[in-house]
Design a protein around this motif. Structure first.
Motif, short mmCIF file in Angstrom:
data_model
loop_
_atom_site.label_atom_id
_atom_site.label_comp_id
_atom_site.label_asym_id
_atom_site.label_seq_id
_atom_site.Cartn_x
_atom_site.Cartn_y
_atom_site.Cartn_z
N GLY A 46 -9.62 31.11 -26.32
CA GLY A 46 -9.46 29.91 -25.52
C GLY A 46 -10.48 29.92 -24.40
N ILE A 47 -10.84 28.74 -23.87
CA ILE A 47 -11.79 28.64 -22.76
C ILE A 47 -11.16 27.76 -21.69
CG2 ILE A 47 -14.11 27.96 -22.03
CD1 ILE A 47 -15.05 28.32 -24.88
N ASP A 48 -11.09 28.26 -20.44
CA ASP A 48 -10.48 27.48 -19.38
C ASP A 48 -11.52 26.63 -18.66
OD1 ASP A 48 -11.76 29.03 -17.41
OD2 ASP A 48 -10.04 30.36 -17.15
N GLN A 49 -11.10 25.90 -17.60
CA GLN A 49 -11.98 24.96 -16.93
C GLN A 49 -13.11 25.64 -16.14
OE1 GLN A 49 -9.91 22.61 -14.04
NE2 GLN A 49 -9.16 24.38 -12.87
N PHE A 50 -12.98 26.95 -15.90
CA PHE A 50 -14.03 27.69 -15.21
C PHE A 50 -14.99 28.38 -16.20
CE2 PHE A 50 -10.27 27.83 -12.42
CZ PHE A 50 -10.77 27.06 -11.37
N GLY A 51 -14.82 28.12 -17.48
CA GLY A 51 -15.66 28.74 -18.48
C GLY A 51 -15.26 30.15 -18.85
N THR A 52 -14.11 30.60 -18.36
CA THR A 52 -13.62 31.94 -18.72
C THR A 52 -13.04 31.91 -20.12
OG1 THR A 52 -13.15 32.47 -16.41
CG2 THR A 52 -12.01 33.76 -18.09
N LYS A 53 -13.40 32.93 -20.91
CA LYS A 53 -12.90 33.03 -22.28
C LYS A 53 -11.65 33.90 -22.28
CE LYS A 53 -17.11 31.50 -22.51
NZ LYS A 53 -17.85 31.26 -21.25
N TRP A 54 -10.62 33.43 -22.94
CA TRP A 54 -9.35 34.15 -23.06
C TRP A 54 -9.23 34.63 -24.51
CZ3 TRP A 54 -5.23 34.05 -19.18
CH2 TRP A 54 -5.66 33.48 -17.97
N LEU A 55 -9.05 35.94 -24.67
CA LEU A 55 -8.99 36.54 -26.00
C LEU A 55 -7.65 37.25 -26.16
CD1 LEU A 55 -12.09 36.44 -25.04
CD2 LEU A 55 -12.48 38.18 -26.78
N TRP A 56 -7.10 37.16 -27.35
CA TRP A 56 -5.85 37.85 -27.64
C TRP A 56 -5.87 38.35 -29.08
CZ3 TRP A 56 -6.47 32.68 -26.83
CH2 TRP A 56 -6.20 31.82 -27.89
N GLY A 57 -4.94 39.24 -29.40
CA GLY A 57 -4.95 39.81 -30.73
C GLY A 57 -3.64 40.47 -31.11
N GLY A 58 -3.74 41.58 -31.83
CA GLY A 58 -2.55 42.27 -32.31
C GLY A 58 -2.85 43.72 -32.60
N TYR A 59 -1.84 44.43 -33.14
CA TYR A 59 -1.95 45.84 -33.45
C TYR A 59 -2.24 46.62 -32.17
CZ TYR A 59 -3.05 50.13 -35.96
OH TYR A 59 -3.07 51.42 -36.39
N ASN A 60 -3.49 47.06 -31.97
CA ASN A 60 -3.79 47.84 -30.77
C ASN A 60 -4.20 46.96 -29.59
OD1 ASN A 60 -6.24 46.97 -31.77
ND2 ASN A 60 -7.34 48.83 -31.19
N PHE A 61 -4.31 45.67 -29.80
CA PHE A 61 -4.74 44.73 -28.77
C PHE A 61 -3.49 44.10 -28.16
CE2 PHE A 61 -8.14 41.24 -27.87
CZ PHE A 61 -7.64 41.08 -26.59
N LEU A 62 -3.07 44.57 -26.99
CA LEU A 62 -1.88 44.06 -26.34
C LEU A 62 -2.27 43.26 -25.10
CD1 LEU A 62 0.36 47.27 -26.54
CD2 LEU A 62 0.10 45.43 -28.22
N GLY A 63 -1.52 42.19 -24.84
CA GLY A 63 -1.82 41.37 -23.68
C GLY A 63 -3.00 40.45 -23.91
N VAL A 64 -3.87 40.32 -22.86
CA VAL A 64 -4.98 39.37 -22.89
C VAL A 64 -6.21 40.02 -22.28
CG1 VAL A 64 -5.83 37.19 -21.91
CG2 VAL A 64 -3.50 37.32 -22.75
N ILE A 65 -7.38 39.67 -22.83
CA ILE A 65 -8.66 40.01 -22.21
C ILE A 65 -9.34 38.70 -21.82
CG2 ILE A 65 -10.98 40.91 -22.60
CD1 ILE A 65 -9.84 42.99 -24.42
N THR A 66 -9.92 38.65 -20.60
CA THR A 66 -10.71 37.49 -20.19
C THR A 66 -12.16 37.92 -19.96
OG1 THR A 66 -10.29 37.74 -17.81
CG2 THR A 66 -8.70 36.45 -19.10
N PHE A 67 -13.06 36.96 -20.15
CA PHE A 67 -14.49 37.24 -19.99
C PHE A 67 -15.17 36.02 -19.41
CE2 PHE A 67 -18.75 36.53 -21.76
CZ PHE A 67 -19.42 37.62 -21.24
N ASN A 68 -16.06 36.25 -18.43
CA ASN A 68 -16.88 35.17 -17.89
C ASN A 68 -18.29 35.71 -17.67
OD1 ASN A 68 -18.11 33.14 -16.11
ND2 ASN A 68 -16.03 32.32 -15.96
N GLU A 69 -19.27 35.04 -18.26
CA GLU A 69 -20.67 35.49 -18.16
C GLU A 69 -21.35 34.97 -16.91
OE1 GLU A 69 -20.95 31.41 -19.83
OE2 GLU A 69 -19.57 33.11 -19.97
N ASN A 70 -20.60 34.19 -16.09
CA ASN A 70 -21.12 33.67 -14.82
C ASN A 70 -22.38 32.85 -14.98
OD1 ASN A 70 -19.38 34.33 -12.57
ND2 ASN A 70 -19.79 36.48 -13.03
#
Length: 747
Positions: free
Chosen positions: A484-508
């Motif tokens: 997902g991408i929010d209004q600030f351009g931050t990418k929200w990533l999610w998954g399963g198995y060993n990927f718990l919770g959320v990772i966000t990324f912004n290249e500024n």
């Protein structure tokens, strides 16, 4: 963003009433998978995995029936036509539907509701002397369509196990033959007590049957011939002898006869037998490349006066000519399993069907893309679709990267052949499964790589063709399933198995430089579940997250770790619901797809506006996997494993230009038409209804988008008198006012 989005949108009387009065439903299913055929005159009736259709061979037209058109279930296995012209269909659920000549469908749900039977599916239907004989997963039930009563049920046939699944019923002379998953039985059709197991003579593999699983029975040349999952056999002197050995020990799906000719089919071939001659193949194999992958033959039927048979298959109904089989089916999506939905810039609704292909609906007809018809679409499963830049469509596959459909219809694939740095999974670099796709506000395409090698889980393809790949600092082998991408351009990533919770990324804003990249990892906490299923941004910039424990909201995306329970009062109790998907409509309502149906939340998430299930609406399935709300029409599309349901809503994107309101129907008969539809509102408008004298008879707060409604009543709830009324719609800041006229006619 206008402040009206921060308020709770009010409806006329109540939100539920607005939905109930204005919403109409439509079901879209694939009817390619034909399970049974019946013929009357020049019409072919087909039972399919997506409902029932009638194919008129005289003009090539189709008439389709789903739950919206009166069927109790759309997973249809059997169809038959009795001597009085009744169309009788049976479903995998046990539901029986009967279409009386000149009438509508009636539902008979006794079998479906027989909870004492562990399996209740209907496998075949036969008629004789005014009775309907129903082959079910537990035996045979007999139904009288005149009295609308079941007269008897047989559940034990000789020495066969009780409640054997019955596959076919056949009448010959005074005998009734039953084909089951455990063998064959026959009894005297005139017997007064066929419920007594001793009234039946049974046969199993010990009596010479090639297999105990028998699917079809006919009488040919004075003997009984059966098809099993290991070939054909005929009955001679109490024993069964294999016949038509060139078919081999393969499943025989159906046998039919006409005079001295017998036809039968396997998954791959159709055969014709003349008298005692050797079977001859008719037409090419179903594996012929021209028919596409995974084509199988399923059923047979004959039309009066036709020299050749009709074929049911996994691609519809077919008639044979010297050119081969020509398959036809009603318009619809390519398959019923829907994993993703999207709307492109031209307004086409797209759906991805794993294992089958991609479908596009322009509001009039469907177009289908499959690996066999469009080679750039790989054989690997399409899993996700998303709107791309410049009117394109993006298709994420499970193994072959991304396919882009350009606005002109051409297809282009992005994978290791076009971009050598395209990540594959660690143990198979050529296998590139895509977990999610989105286009940002600059037209850059972002994609997440499931288990991207060397921790490369995120890539960006710019509008001018530059390619960037980013390594996450948290997982060496991340099972990523969404983006997902929010209004600030931050990418929200999610998954399963060993990927718990959320990772966000912004290249500024610097795609080429990684020095200012910001990664954040949000571990599960008191509010955020271990597994995230979906995340999307609403029109105020809040991030809404779907989890197996219910919805969550991040009101300040710059601090993603601060998530909150969405529903915090008794009007919105969604705790414990599995939220599979989320969509935001043009007036900021939230649409939640769960395993218990669809929930619609108000703009601020404080109130459940409506809930749709298979019990209170024509929703095709409670397990909703994807939702998209068309911004131009307000139609909400729900993707399931049984097809697509569409609900029309008033939540349409507000009009940007144009000063005149469009009103329909006009003239308006409130006591007959129910509500008038006012189209062309500016965002967040309030409507005033003015009498011919200029006085205000009603003030209405609209849902907030382009569409509003008036029920023809004044502030006191009384219908207004006949006459011409002015509708004035204005925004709170007074900057935009639009006018329309409506003629009210009282009966």
């Amino acid at each position: 963003m206008s402040h009206v989005f921060r308020t709770l949108f009010l409806f006329l009387a109540a939100g539920t009433a607005l939905f109930a009065q204005t919403g109409s439903w439509k079901t879209y299913t694939s009817m390619r998978e034909v399970r049974d055929l019946a013929v009357t005159g020049r019409d072919i009736w087909a039972a399919t995995a997506g409902g029932v259709f009638r194919y008129a061979t005289s003009d090539g037209t189709f008439t389709s029936y789903t739950n919206v058109e009166g069927l109790a279930s759309i997973d249809i296995r059997a169809v038959e036509i009795d001597a009085n012209g009744r169309i009788i269909v049976g479903a995998a659920t046990g539901a029986l539907n009967i279409l009386e000549p000149g009438g509508g469908w009636i539902s008979v749900l006794d079998i479906a509701r027989a909870t004492d039977k562990p399996q209740r599916g209907i496998n075949a239907i036969r008629t004789k002397e005014g009775r309907i004989y129903i082959a079910t997963d537990f035996g045979v039930s007999v139904y009288n369509p005149v009295t609308r009563e079941f007269t008897e049920t047989w559940q034990k046939f000789g020495a066969l196990p009780a409640q054997s699944s019955v596959k076919d019923i056949y009448f010959t002379g005074q005998s009734i033959w039953i084909a089951t998953a455990e063998g064959i039985a026959h009894g005297d059709a005139g017997s007064a007590n066929l419920q007594d197991p001793s009234s039946w003579t049974s046969y199993t593999a010990a009596d010479g049957l090639p297999s105990k699983v028998v699917s079809t029975i006919v009488s040919y040349g004075g003997t009984i011939v059966v098809g099993t999952d290991k070939g054909c056999a005929r009955l001679e002197s109490g024993s069964w002898l294999p016949v038509y050995l060139d078919a081999g020990a393969v499943p025989v799906r159906e046998i039919i006869t006409r005079e001295d000719t017998l036809f039968f089919i396997t998954d791959e071939y159709m055969y014709r037998v003349e008298g005692s001659a050797v079977p001859q193949r008719i037409g090419p194999s179903s594996t012929d490349p021209r028919y596409g992958r995974n084509t199988v033959y399923t059923r047979l039927a004959l039309m009066a006066g036709e020299a050749g048979p009709l074929l049911g298959s996994s691609k519809g109904v077919s008639r044979y000519s010297t050119a081969g089989w020509s398959f036809v089916q009603p318009d619809g999506p390519i398959a019923n399993q829907i994993s993703s939905l999207a709307v492109d810039d031209s307004g086409v609704v797209w759906s991805a069907s794993p294992g089958s292909g991609v479908s596009g609906y322009n509001g009039v007809q469907w177009r289908q893309y499959s690996p066999s018809t469009n080679p750039p679409l790989p054989a690997e499963d399409p899993r996700v679709v998303a709107a791309g830049p410049d009117g394109s469509l993006l298709i994420g596959t499970w193994g072959s990267g991304v396919v882009r459909r350009n606005a002109d219809g051409t297809l282009h694939r992005y994978d290791r052949n076009t971009h050598p740095e395209f990540p594959g999974i660690p143990d198979s670099p050529e296998f590139s499964p895509i977990g999610g796709l989105m286009t940002d506000t600059k037209g850059n395409i972002w994609m997440v790589h499931h288990r991207g090698a060397n921790a490369r889980i995120l890539s960006c393809l710019t509008r001018d063709g530059r390619w960037y790949t980013y390594r996450n600092p948290y997982y060496d082998d991340a099972y990523v399933y969404g983006l997902g991408i929010d209004q600030f351009g931050t990418k929200w990533l999610w998954g399963g198995y060993n990927f718990l919770g959320v990772i966000t990324f912004n290249e500024n804003g610097t795609l080429e430089s990684t020095g200012d990249d910001v990664w954040k990892k949000v571990d599960p906490n008191a509010y955020l579940a271990d597994k995230v299923l979906v995340a999307t941004t609403d029109r105020l910039g809040d991030v809404w997250i779907g989890t197996p424990l219910g919805p969550r909201t991040v009101y300040n995306p710059s601090t993603p770790e601060r998530s909150s329970r969405t529903c915090y009062n008794t009007r919105c109790n969604l705790e414990g619901l599995v939220v599979n998907c989320l969509a935001i409509d043009p007036v900021n309502n939230k649409w939640l797809g769960t395993n218990a149906g669809v929930f619609v939340l108000s703009s601020d998430g404080s109130t459940i506006i409506e809930q749709y299930t298979v019990d209170n609406s024509p929703l095709i399935d409670n397990a909703v996997r994807s939702i998209v709300v068309h911004p131009a029409t307000g139609d909400a599309y729900f993707g399931t494993n049984k097809g697509i349901s569409r609900l029309s809503t008033p939540f349409v994107q507000a009009a940007a230009t144009g000063k005149e309101l469009r009103v329909s129907p006009n003239p308006f008969r409130p006591d007959i038409d129910g509500q008038a539809r006012i189209d062309g509102l500016a965002e967040g408008s309030t409507m005033k209804i003015l009498a011919p004298s200029g006085s205000v008879v009603r003030e209405i707060t609209t849902p907030g988008g382009r569409i509003g409604f008036w029920d023809g009543k004044d502030e006191d709830g009384e219908y207004v008198a006949s006459g011409v009324y002015i509708i004035a719609a204005y925004q709170a800041d007074g900057l935009e006012t639009r006018l329309g006229k409506i003629l009210v006619v009282r009966q």
